[in-house]
Design an enzyme around this catalytic site. Sequence first.
Site, PDB file in Angstrom:
ATOM      1  CG  ASP A 176      -3.201  71.347  41.766  1.00  0.00           C
ATOM      2  OD1 ASP A 176      -4.323  70.763  42.024  1.00  0.00           O
ATOM      3  OD2 ASP A 176      -3.596  72.850  41.532  1.00  0.00           O
ATOM      4  CD  GLU A 193      -3.390  67.612  38.603  1.00  0.00           C
ATOM      5  OE1 GLU A 193      -4.423  66.975  37.771  1.00  0.00           O
ATOM      6  OE2 GLU A 193      -3.219  68.584  38.208  1.00  0.00           O
TER       7      GLU A 193
HETATM    8  C1  ARE Z   1     -12.770  77.415  39.314  1.00  0.00           C
HETATM    9  C2  ARE Z   1     -14.280  78.010  38.177  1.00  0.00           C
HETATM   10  C3  ARE Z   1     -13.222  78.255  36.721  1.00  0.00           C
HETATM   11  C4  ARE Z   1     -13.296  79.552  36.695  1.00  0.00           C
HETATM   12  C5  ARE Z   1     -11.403  79.269  38.423  1.00  0.00           C
HETATM   13  C6  ARE Z   1     -11.074  80.520  38.588  1.00  0.00           C
HETATM   14  O1  ARE Z   1     -15.018  75.939  37.951  1.00  0.00           O
HETATM   15  O2  ARE Z   1     -14.808  78.380  35.942  1.00  0.00           O
HETATM   16  O3  ARE Z   1     -12.305  79.688  35.808  1.00  0.00           O
HETATM   17  O4  ARE Z   1     -12.203  79.028  39.271  1.00  0.00           O
HETATM   18  O5  ARE Z   1     -11.976  81.362  39.074  1.00  0.00           O
HETATM   19  C7  ARE Z   1     -10.358  72.968  40.363  1.00  0.00           C
HETATM   20  C8  ARE Z   1     -11.472  73.361  39.808  1.00  0.00           C
HETATM   21  C9  ARE Z   1     -11.730  73.704  38.907  1.00  0.00           C
HETATM   22  C10 ARE Z   1     -11.803  75.194  38.794  1.00  0.00           C
HETATM   23  C11 ARE Z   1     -10.038  75.265  40.158  1.00  0.00           C
HETATM   24  C12 ARE Z   1     -10.027  76.538  40.867  1.00  0.00           C
HETATM   25  O6  ARE Z   1     -11.543  71.639  39.091  1.00  0.00           O
HETATM   26  O7  ARE Z   1     -12.920  74.357  38.410  1.00  0.00           O
HETATM   27  O8  ARE Z   1     -11.617  76.257  38.766  1.00  0.00           O
HETATM   28  O9  ARE Z   1     -10.694  74.460  40.819  1.00  0.00           O
HETATM   29  O10 ARE Z   1     -10.462  76.894  41.430  1.00  0.00           O
HETATM   30  C13 ARE Z   1      -5.673  70.767  33.544  1.00  0.00           C
HETATM   31  C14 ARE Z   1      -4.952  70.969  35.113  1.00  0.00           C
HETATM   32  C15 ARE Z   1      -4.994  70.480  35.823  1.00  0.00           C
HETATM   33  C16 ARE Z   1      -5.761  70.771  36.137  1.00  0.00           C
HETATM   34  C17 ARE Z   1      -7.668  69.833  35.927  1.00  0.00           C
HETATM   35  C18 ARE Z   1      -8.517  70.917  36.374  1.00  0.00           C
HETATM   36  O11 ARE Z   1      -3.429  70.627  33.757  1.00  0.00           O
HETATM   37  O12 ARE Z   1      -3.691  70.279  36.725  1.00  0.00           O
HETATM   38  O13 ARE Z   1      -6.983  71.609  34.258  1.00  0.00           O
HETATM   39  N1  ARE Z   1      -6.261  69.770  37.650  1.00  0.00           N
HETATM   40  C19 ARE Z   1      -5.757  70.473  39.540  1.00  0.00           C
HETATM   41  C20 ARE Z   1      -7.353  70.124  40.185  1.00  0.00           C
HETATM   42  C21 ARE Z   1      -8.583  70.511  39.592  1.00  0.00           C
HETATM   43  C22 ARE Z   1      -8.282  72.137  40.278  1.00  0.00           C
HETATM   44  C23 ARE Z   1      -7.009  72.527  40.188  1.00  0.00           C
HETATM   45  C24 ARE Z   1      -5.932  72.034  39.231  1.00  0.00           C
HETATM   46  C25 ARE Z   1      -6.612  73.878  40.104  1.00  0.00           C
HETATM   47  O14 ARE Z   1      -7.140  68.781  40.225  1.00  0.00           O
HETATM   48  O15 ARE Z   1      -9.309  69.958  40.760  1.00  0.00           O
HETATM   49  O16 ARE Z   1      -9.016  73.032  39.780  1.00  0.00           O
HETATM   50  O17 ARE Z   1      -5.854  74.392  41.185  1.00  0.00           O
HETATM   51  C26 ARE Z   1      -6.915  67.597  29.478  1.00  0.00           C
HETATM   52  C27 ARE Z   1      -5.597  68.117  29.738  1.00  0.00           C
HETATM   53  C28 ARE Z   1      -5.443  68.690  31.353  1.00  0.00           C
HETATM   54  C29 ARE Z   1      -6.685  69.939  32.043  1.00  0.00           C
HETATM   55  C30 ARE Z   1      -7.598  69.513  31.613  1.00  0.00           C
HETATM   56  C31 ARE Z   1      -9.024  69.815  32.140  1.00  0.00           C
HETATM   57  O18 ARE Z   1      -7.493  66.911  29.724  1.00  0.00           O
HETATM   58  O19 ARE Z   1      -4.736  67.492  29.681  1.00  0.00           O
HETATM   59  O20 ARE Z   1      -4.275  69.594  31.787  1.00  0.00           O
HETATM   60  O21 ARE Z   1      -6.083  69.893  33.134  1.00  0.00           O
HETATM   61  O22 ARE Z   1      -7.681  69.201  29.895  1.00  0.00           O
HETATM   62  O23 ARE Z   1      -8.493  71.873  31.250  1.00  0.00           O
END
Ligand code: ARE
Length: 462
Positions: free
Chosen positions: A202, A229
Amino acid sequence: MILNFLSSSLLLVALVASTSGLCKPPGEKDVTVTLFQWSFDAVAKECTDFLGPKGYGLVEISPPQEHIVGKSWWTSYQPVSYKIAGRLGDRAAFINMIETCHAAGVKVIVDAVINHMTAQSTGVGTGGTTFTKYEYPDLYEDRDFHTERRSIGNNYRDRHNVQFCQLLGLADLDTASEKVRTTIANYLNDLISLGADGFRIDAAKHIPADDLSAIKAKLSNPEIFWVSEVIYGHKEAVQPEEYLGVGDVDEFRFGRALKDAFLKKSLSVLQTIGIKNGMLPSHKARTFVDNWDTERNNTTLTYKDGALYALANAFMLAWPYGSPNVYSGYSFSCQDDSPPQDGLLGDTTSSGNWLFQHRWRATANMVAFRKAAADNPVTKWSSKNGGKTISFGRGDKAFIVINNDEKPIKATIKTSLPPGTYCDIFHGDITESGCDGESFAVSEDGRMKTTINAHDARAFYR
Ligand code: ARE
């Protein structure tokens, strides 16, 4: 003109052949299904009842570790400890799942959240562990985290910002530290000792690739299947290619390109998808139509697109690029909606809001199509009807025709199949007593007469 067409087709076939079948996920079956937020008990049952029999090779599960308490699905992306004590089940259930899936011939990929811990100032986790944002008993203390304690925000053009600041405000581990690397490796080694066959890393983009290599080198099996990822972003400082040295990488451009093609209704561009447009090398790319993030941020097709979604999944499974990952989640109206866990725990036939996309007949049967197609290159590619209807074979083993027009199309198609009668597995199953759907004849000269409905397909293999 004809010669030009022929030579470009030959080049395409050669390119497809040279980029497929080199180094795939473990085992001979390369199709993964992600059972998003399914309990370990439900995954185990699904391995026995459906995944194994249908030929899925791997199942990816949601993060198993202890996490913050809360209703939303995303609480599992905020680790509190590395005990297997989240909402999906305990250690015993995890072990039972792995044993059951292995007995069914299905390998288990674990979603590993190792970039960060929580964003909460203080709390008690799902497994009873008391923590603060920078103190986690027996794991991490303040000095194990990066010291720039500000959020990344939307600035992805600055490498330092992406890899040393906090994704979504989550406490960012200092993965250059030997102690942090060892602690993470210990967690992954524990999962390996329980039988895990690989990891989805992740938020890998937020960990320097060299740090991930150093962590992987500490594993009891440093060759274990590993998929990072790393979401592709135009002109971003950190690019997916950097992670190819560590393992496979999720190819987000594939799903976006499918959405583009199916919504614009011209599928002719798919003739070179994964080959000519700068995507990751086939043997290192994991492909998918959508995942839990993209279905919520509208960058890909989702279950809400119905027939188009099924067609995109069929195309992915028929096309010899990457290792496909079929996504299976639940319907939601708000992004944060929690998984309908109880319905699934009690009885996998009850649905709650579970969607079971991986059981859709067409998708599930395309897994067998892919296996039959094996390493055969694309043959007899054809794009008609202004790009709304495409067909192609995989050598003499399999053939698919996809019609993305609003109206049915009647056609006599030159297939790649030997003469015979073939069951359309997009609509029917091949059972012990034969085909329970429609069958079609391929004549001596390889032609098949058929009608394909609006936004529909027919697929055949032998
Ligand atoms: C939640 C709340 C947030 C709060 C946070 C902390 O929604 O508002 O700030 O908690 O309190 C998942 C959810 C998030 C959640 C998080 C933690 O999607 O909403 O936040 O869990 O509980 C980037 C990363 C990529 C990531 C995405 C979401 O690069 O790795 O953001 N994806 C993975 C998972 C997610 C997960 C996380 C990581 C965190 O698949 O499900 O989040 O562990 C462009 C960029 C990308 C960027 C994207 C979005 O496209 O190229 O790199 O992705 O914008 O910002």
